[in-house]
Design an enzyme around this catalytic site. Structure first.
Site, mmCIF file in Angstrom:
data_model
loop_
_atom_site.group_PDB
_atom_site.id
_atom_site.type_symbol
_atom_site.label_atom_id
_atom_site.label_comp_id
_atom_site.label_asym_id
_atom_site.label_seq_id
_atom_site.Cartn_x
_atom_site.Cartn_y
_atom_site.Cartn_z
ATOM 1 N N ASP A 175 58.499 90.979 79.993
ATOM 2 C CA ASP A 175 57.530 91.885 80.982
ATOM 3 C C ASP A 175 57.231 90.820 82.187
ATOM 4 O O ASP A 175 58.187 90.928 82.931
ATOM 5 C CB ASP A 175 56.552 92.305 79.954
ATOM 6 C CG ASP A 175 55.409 93.161 80.797
ATOM 7 O OD1 ASP A 175 55.786 93.420 82.060
ATOM 8 O OD2 ASP A 175 54.578 93.745 80.297
ATOM 9 N N THR A 217 55.795 84.392 78.521
ATOM 10 C CA THR A 217 56.434 84.029 77.337
ATOM 11 C C THR A 217 57.661 83.135 77.376
ATOM 12 O O THR A 217 57.904 82.140 76.796
ATOM 13 C CB THR A 217 56.467 85.195 76.175
ATOM 14 O OG1 THR A 217 55.325 86.068 76.391
ATOM 15 C CG2 THR A 217 56.520 84.653 74.859
ATOM 16 N N ASP A 228 55.165 96.216 68.637
ATOM 17 C CA ASP A 228 53.854 96.993 68.362
ATOM 18 C C ASP A 228 52.892 97.377 69.350
ATOM 19 O O ASP A 228 53.057 97.021 70.434
ATOM 20 C CB ASP A 228 53.284 95.909 67.319
ATOM 21 C CG ASP A 228 52.752 94.887 68.012
ATOM 22 O OD1 ASP A 228 53.297 94.294 68.964
ATOM 23 O OD2 ASP A 228 51.356 94.695 67.877
ATOM 24 N N ASP A 234 61.994 90.470 72.178
ATOM 25 C CA ASP A 234 62.143 91.657 71.905
ATOM 26 C C ASP A 234 61.968 92.636 73.463
ATOM 27 O O ASP A 234 62.734 93.480 73.749
ATOM 28 C CB ASP A 234 60.976 92.196 71.147
ATOM 29 C CG ASP A 234 59.463 91.731 71.495
ATOM 30 O OD1 ASP A 234 59.380 90.722 72.551
ATOM 31 O OD2 ASP A 234 58.506 92.126 71.118
ATOM 32 N N ILE A 235 61.087 91.779 74.328
ATOM 33 C CA ILE A 235 60.981 92.553 75.744
ATOM 34 C C ILE A 235 60.402 91.327 76.460
ATOM 35 O O ILE A 235 59.688 90.468 76.138
ATOM 36 C CB ILE A 235 60.016 93.640 75.623
ATOM 37 C CG1 ILE A 235 59.881 94.425 76.817
ATOM 38 C CG2 ILE A 235 58.484 93.013 75.206
ATOM 39 C CD1 ILE A 235 59.161 95.577 76.748
HETATM 40 P P1 IMP Z 1 55.741 88.681 78.806
HETATM 41 O O1 IMP Z 1 55.227 87.360 78.339
HETATM 42 O O2 IMP Z 1 54.614 89.297 79.671
HETATM 43 O O3 IMP Z 1 57.053 88.803 79.289
HETATM 44 O O4 IMP Z 1 55.616 89.606 77.635
HETATM 45 C C1 IMP Z 1 56.316 89.363 76.373
HETATM 46 C C2 IMP Z 1 55.642 89.786 75.036
HETATM 47 O O5 IMP Z 1 54.839 90.756 75.288
HETATM 48 C C3 IMP Z 1 56.828 90.395 74.076
HETATM 49 O O6 IMP Z 1 57.351 89.666 73.496
HETATM 50 C C4 IMP Z 1 55.847 91.675 73.440
HETATM 51 O O7 IMP Z 1 55.456 91.139 72.195
HETATM 52 C C5 IMP Z 1 54.732 91.833 74.451
HETATM 53 N N1 IMP Z 1 54.990 93.199 75.094
HETATM 54 C C6 IMP Z 1 55.208 93.292 76.432
HETATM 55 N N2 IMP Z 1 55.481 94.646 76.770
HETATM 56 C C7 IMP Z 1 55.195 95.322 75.559
HETATM 57 C C8 IMP Z 1 55.337 96.420 75.207
HETATM 58 O O8 IMP Z 1 55.492 97.685 76.118
HETATM 59 N N3 IMP Z 1 55.317 96.911 74.052
HETATM 60 C C9 IMP Z 1 54.792 95.956 73.182
HETATM 61 N N4 IMP Z 1 54.928 94.750 73.549
HETATM 62 C C10 IMP Z 1 54.999 94.301 74.700
#
Ligand code: IMP
Length: 185
Positions: free
Chosen positions: A111, A115, A169, A108-109
């Site tokens: 960041d 993940t 969410d 989905d995203i």
């Molecule tokens: P990462 O591991 O920091 O890249 O984050 C990945 C996960 O964090 C995504 O799959 C989302 O579930 C959650 N996440 C990160 N940013 C957002 C946001 O702006 N809104 C909702 N969920 C987010």
């Protein structure tokens, strides 16, 4: 609904701005499907759908893909509220047969990328022939961690804001919105 149009009144309390409208998402998904078909038409890839956030994106993208593919679903939990916990737990790969298969991780995203990094490690261990990632959103952030794999296919790059809707969410709320909006903190 187009990007930048007014937030529907029923969601005004939770959403401050429509960042990406429903029609723009649909258009971009068709473009992504065309791009993916250039490389994957004869490979019968497996879409690795990262729940819960990418369930709507994956279901729209899967139906737009004009070539055979399979789907597997995994769970990755890394967030509480609007802050990362730094801990990523992957579930659902135990029974999947991924050896020598071409995999496309559907996110989905992205960041911090923690993940994705963790998912890739697990998929490599499972003996995949190739692993690429297709994400709905990529955040422009200074929090990106080291050793995060390149994201191969990005639908939209967004500013560093907390967003909800179209699968994303805030504490399990607002996933059902048909658009991506900025969460009103
Ligand atoms: P990462 O591991 O920091 O890249 O984050 C990945 C996960 O964090 C995504 O799959 C989302 O579930 C959650 N996440 C990160 N940013 C957002 C946001 O702006 N809104 C909702 N969920 C987010």
């Amino acid at each position: 609904m187009e990007s930048g149009c007014p937030v529907p009144t029923e969601w005004e309390e939770s959403v401050s701005e429509v960042l990406i409208g429903t029609s723009d998402i649909a258009k971009r998904i068709n473009e992504l499907a065309a791009i993916l078909s250039m490389g994957y038409t004869k490979l019968n890839p497996i879409l690795i759908v990262v729940l819960k956030g990418s369930f709507i994106f994956a279901s729209d993208l899967s139906r737009a893909l004009p070539f055979p593919h399979e789907l597997e679903f995994i769970r990755a939990s890394s967030y509480q509220g609007t802050n990362t916990t730094g801990n990523v737990r992957i579930q659902g790969l135990e029974k999947a047969k991924l050896k020598d298969r071409h995999l496309i991780v559907i996110e989905d995203i992205v960041d911090t990328g923690l993940t994705l990094r963790c998912i890739y490690r697990n998929l490599k261990d499972a003996g995949a022939a190739s692993i690429k990632c297709c994400t709905l959103l990529e955040k422009e952030t200074t929090r990106r961690q080291e050793f995060v794999p390149e994201v191969d296919f990005v639908a939209f790059r967004i500013p560093d804001k907390f967003v909800v809707g179209y699968g994303l969410d805030f504490d399990q709320r607002l996933r059902h919105l048909s658009f991506v909006g900025v969460y009103r903190q």
